[in-house]
Design an enzyme around this catalytic site. Structure first.
Site, PDB file in Angstrom:
ATOM      1  N   LYS A 199       0.819  -1.216   0.000  1.00 28.55           N
ATOM      2  CA  LYS A 199       0.000   0.000   0.000  1.00 28.55           C
ATOM      3  C   LYS A 199       0.858   1.274   0.000  1.00 28.55           C
ATOM      4  O   LYS A 199       2.036   1.244   0.404  1.00 28.55           O
ATOM      5  CB  LYS A 199      -0.951  -0.040   1.205  1.00 28.55           C
ATOM      6  CG  LYS A 199      -1.928  -1.235   1.133  1.00 28.55           C
ATOM      7  CD  LYS A 199      -2.975  -1.185   2.243  1.00 28.55           C
ATOM      8  CE  LYS A 199      -3.945  -2.359   2.118  1.00 28.55           C
ATOM      9  NZ  LYS A 199      -5.049  -2.286   3.127  1.00 28.55           N
TER      10      LYS A 199
ATOM     11  N   TYR B 217     -12.000  -2.462  -4.479  1.00 28.74           N
ATOM     12  CA  TYR B 217     -12.576  -2.662  -3.143  1.00 28.74           C
ATOM     13  C   TYR B 217     -14.103  -2.586  -3.164  1.00 28.74           C
ATOM     14  O   TYR B 217     -14.725  -2.260  -2.155  1.00 28.74           O
ATOM     15  CB  TYR B 217     -11.991  -1.634  -2.172  1.00 28.74           C
ATOM     16  CG  TYR B 217     -10.607  -2.002  -1.663  1.00 28.74           C
ATOM     17  CD1 TYR B 217     -10.421  -3.102  -0.815  1.00 28.74           C
ATOM     18  CD2 TYR B 217      -9.486  -1.246  -2.008  1.00 28.74           C
ATOM     19  CE1 TYR B 217      -9.167  -3.436  -0.340  1.00 28.74           C
ATOM     20  CE2 TYR B 217      -8.219  -1.574  -1.531  1.00 28.74           C
ATOM     21  CZ  TYR B 217      -8.068  -2.672  -0.691  1.00 28.74           C
ATOM     22  OH  TYR B 217      -6.821  -3.000  -0.217  1.00 28.74           O
TER      23      TYR B 217
ATOM     24  N   ARG C   8      -1.673 -14.895   3.599  1.00 28.09           N
ATOM     25  CA  ARG C   8      -2.471 -14.241   4.653  1.00 28.09           C
ATOM     26  C   ARG C   8      -1.795 -14.423   6.020  1.00 28.09           C
ATOM     27  O   ARG C   8      -1.829 -13.531   6.857  1.00 28.09           O
ATOM     28  CB  ARG C   8      -3.890 -14.820   4.713  1.00 28.09           C
ATOM     29  CG  ARG C   8      -4.775 -14.500   3.518  1.00 28.09           C
ATOM     30  CD  ARG C   8      -5.329 -13.094   3.493  1.00 28.09           C
ATOM     31  NE  ARG C   8      -6.350 -12.834   4.471  1.00 28.09           N
ATOM     32  CZ  ARG C   8      -7.162 -11.770   4.430  1.00 28.09           C
ATOM     33  NH1 ARG C   8      -7.057 -10.870   3.438  1.00 28.09           N
ATOM     34  NH2 ARG C   8      -8.050 -11.565   5.360  1.00 28.09           N
TER      35      ARG C   8
ATOM     36  N   THR D 289      -5.893  -7.783  10.026  1.00 24.00           N
ATOM     37  CA  THR D 289      -6.179  -6.469   9.432  1.00 24.00           C
ATOM     38  C   THR D 289      -5.655  -5.328  10.311  1.00 24.00           C
ATOM     39  O   THR D 289      -5.092  -4.357   9.808  1.00 24.00           O
ATOM     40  CB  THR D 289      -7.703  -6.320   9.225  1.00 24.00           C
ATOM     41  OG1 THR D 289      -8.180  -7.449   8.488  1.00 24.00           O
ATOM     42  CG2 THR D 289      -8.030  -5.053   8.469  1.00 24.00           C
TER      43      THR D 289
ATOM     44  N   ARG E 147       2.111  -6.988   8.810  1.00 22.06           N
ATOM     45  CA  ARG E 147       1.313  -5.870   9.334  1.00 22.06           C
ATOM     46  C   ARG E 147       1.782  -5.454  10.733  1.00 22.06           C
ATOM     47  O   ARG E 147       1.783  -4.271  11.059  1.00 22.06           O
ATOM     48  CB  ARG E 147      -0.170  -6.232   9.314  1.00 22.06           C
ATOM     49  CG  ARG E 147      -0.742  -6.074   7.897  1.00 22.06           C
ATOM     50  CD  ARG E 147      -2.146  -6.610   7.776  1.00 22.06           C
ATOM     51  NE  ARG E 147      -2.785  -6.211   6.524  1.00 22.06           N
ATOM     52  CZ  ARG E 147      -3.921  -6.728   6.074  1.00 22.06           C
ATOM     53  NH1 ARG E 147      -4.539  -7.671   6.770  1.00 22.06           N
ATOM     54  NH2 ARG E 147      -4.440  -6.306   4.941  1.00 22.06           N
TER      55      ARG E 147
ATOM     56  N   ASN F 110      -2.300  -0.365   6.835  1.00 25.58           N
ATOM     57  CA  ASN F 110      -1.775  -1.647   7.319  1.00 25.58           C
ATOM     58  C   ASN F 110      -0.806  -2.318   6.345  1.00 25.58           C
ATOM     59  O   ASN F 110      -0.664  -3.535   6.335  1.00 25.58           O
ATOM     60  CB  ASN F 110      -2.927  -2.580   7.719  1.00 25.58           C
ATOM     61  CG  ASN F 110      -3.872  -2.854   6.572  1.00 25.58           C
ATOM     62  OD1 ASN F 110      -3.621  -2.409   5.447  1.00 25.58           O
ATOM     63  ND2 ASN F 110      -4.930  -3.591   6.813  1.00 25.58           N
TER      64      ASN F 110
ATOM     65  N   HIS G 210      -2.013  -5.538   1.095  1.00 27.67           N
ATOM     66  CA  HIS G 210      -3.236  -6.284   0.797  1.00 27.67           C
ATOM     67  C   HIS G 210      -2.845  -7.704   0.397  1.00 27.67           C
ATOM     68  O   HIS G 210      -1.824  -7.897  -0.266  1.00 27.67           O
ATOM     69  CB  HIS G 210      -3.982  -5.625  -0.371  1.00 27.67           C
ATOM     70  CG  HIS G 210      -5.052  -6.513  -0.956  1.00 27.67           C
ATOM     71  ND1 HIS G 210      -6.321  -6.559  -0.449  1.00 27.67           N
ATOM     72  CD2 HIS G 210      -5.006  -7.414  -1.966  1.00 27.67           C
ATOM     73  CE1 HIS G 210      -7.031  -7.461  -1.133  1.00 27.67           C
ATOM     74  NE2 HIS G 210      -6.252  -7.991  -2.063  1.00 27.67           N
TER      75      HIS G 210
ATOM     76  N   GLU H 241      -8.503 -10.689  -8.677  1.00 24.61           N
ATOM     77  CA  GLU H 241      -7.590  -9.575  -8.429  1.00 24.61           C
ATOM     78  C   GLU H 241      -6.362  -9.641  -9.350  1.00 24.61           C
ATOM     79  O   GLU H 241      -5.873  -8.596  -9.794  1.00 24.61           O
ATOM     80  CB  GLU H 241      -7.191  -9.570  -6.949  1.00 24.61           C
ATOM     81  CG  GLU H 241      -8.388  -9.229  -6.057  1.00 24.61           C
ATOM     82  CD  GLU H 241      -8.140  -9.377  -4.563  1.00 24.61           C
ATOM     83  OE1 GLU H 241      -9.064  -9.069  -3.800  1.00 24.61           O
ATOM     84  OE2 GLU H 241      -7.031  -9.806  -4.167  1.00 24.61           O
TER      85      GLU H 241
HETATM   86  P1  IDP Z   1      -8.131  -7.397   4.869  1.00 26.04           P
HETATM   87  O1  IDP Z   1      -7.272  -6.413   4.095  1.00 26.04           O
HETATM   88  O2  IDP Z   1      -7.421  -7.905   6.095  1.00 26.04           O
HETATM   89  O3  IDP Z   1      -8.676  -8.508   4.007  1.00 26.04           O
HETATM   90  P2  IDP Z   1     -10.782  -6.194   4.819  1.00 26.04           P
HETATM   91  O4  IDP Z   1     -11.815  -6.360   5.873  1.00 26.04           O
HETATM   92  O5  IDP Z   1     -10.991  -6.890   3.501  1.00 26.04           O
HETATM   93  O6  IDP Z   1      -9.370  -6.569   5.455  1.00 26.04           O
HETATM   94  O7  IDP Z   1     -10.656  -4.627   4.542  1.00 26.04           O
HETATM   95  C1  IDP Z   1      -9.930  -4.142   3.434  1.00 26.04           C
HETATM   96  C2  IDP Z   1      -9.060  -2.987   3.893  1.00 26.04           C
HETATM   97  O8  IDP Z   1      -9.898  -1.899   4.309  1.00 26.04           O
HETATM   98  C3  IDP Z   1      -8.182  -3.289   5.113  1.00 26.04           C
HETATM   99  O9  IDP Z   1      -6.947  -3.878   4.766  1.00 26.04           O
HETATM  100  C4  IDP Z   1      -8.002  -1.932   5.750  1.00 26.04           C
HETATM  101  O10 IDP Z   1      -6.922  -1.205   5.185  1.00 26.04           O
HETATM  102  C5  IDP Z   1      -9.293  -1.218   5.398  1.00 26.04           C
HETATM  103  N1  IDP Z   1     -10.211  -1.255   6.544  1.00 26.04           N
HETATM  104  C6  IDP Z   1     -10.951  -2.307   6.966  1.00 26.04           C
HETATM  105  N2  IDP Z   1     -11.669  -2.002   8.058  1.00 26.04           N
HETATM  106  C7  IDP Z   1     -11.385  -0.707   8.344  1.00 26.04           C
HETATM  107  C8  IDP Z   1     -11.802   0.206   9.386  1.00 26.04           C
HETATM  108  O11 IDP Z   1     -12.598  -0.126  10.261  1.00 26.04           O
HETATM  109  N3  IDP Z   1     -11.257   1.473   9.337  1.00 26.04           N
HETATM  110  C9  IDP Z   1     -10.372   1.874   8.371  1.00 26.04           C
HETATM  111  N4  IDP Z   1      -9.951   1.049   7.396  1.00 26.04           N
HETATM  112  C10 IDP Z   1     -10.442  -0.216   7.376  1.00 26.04           C
HETATM  113 MG    MG Z   2     -10.033  -8.360   2.390  1.00 23.45          MG
END
Ligand code: IDP
Ligand code: MG
Length: 147
Positions: free
Chosen positions: A24, A64, A100, A106, A117, A127, A130, A141
């Protein structure tokens, strides 16, 4: 004809499974490309395609799309299109769960010590990386960014 299925299986096992990853913008700005790639390779995963580009707001929205309507979606789209990212196709045994695992939870504060992360993430929104969450997402993707 009867040899085709075994041949396909052998070929698939030779090449391993594929998944998709993206470093990112914040992690790129903070000079963590090398550290993150090192962690992926140390997990015995192989990067088979890699490119750097700044993705448009429209691409970030589409990528997204599953999160559209969630409170963090506008911030996520803004963040992901704010600077260059590193796009990667990653290969290995059970590539999706294996990546993962090395990526971690996350929320960097909840991620296991030593994960990407935990080491390079700053917050849930920033974080560092992705990683696809299933082989279906991985295929979609990879096709989204690589042809
Ligand atoms: P992941 O990346 O671990 O699969 P997802 O739930 O798919 O997590 O969310 C995608 C991305 O959206 C996350 O990596 C994070 O950067 C962002 N994100 C998810 N939840 C939140 C939140 O509550 N606040 C701000 N950003 C979030
Ligand atoms: Mg995800």
């Amino acid at each position: 004809m009867k040899y085709i299925l075994p041949l396909l299986l052998v070929t698939a096992s030779l090449f391993g499974d594929q998944t998709f990853s993206m470093i990112k913008p914040t992690a790129v700005k903070e000079h963590h490309i090398g550290g993150i790639i090192d962690a992926i390779e140390k997990a015995n995963l192989t990067i088979v395609a890699l490119k750097m580009q700044t993705i448009s707001k429209e691409q970030a929205e589409a990528f997204y799309g599953e999160h559209k309507g969630k409170p963090f979606y506008p911030e996520l789209v803004q963040m992901m299109s704010s600077g260059p990212v590193v796009l990667m196709v990653v290969e290995g045994d059970n590539a999706v769960p294996a990546l993962r695992k090395v990526v971690g939870s996350t929320d960097p504060k909840k991620a296991d010590a030593g994960t990407i992360r935990a080491t390079f993430g700053k917050s849930v929104g920033e974080n560092a990386i992705h990683a696809s969450d299933s082989s279906e997402s991985a295929a979609r993707e990879i096709a989204f960014f690589f042809n």
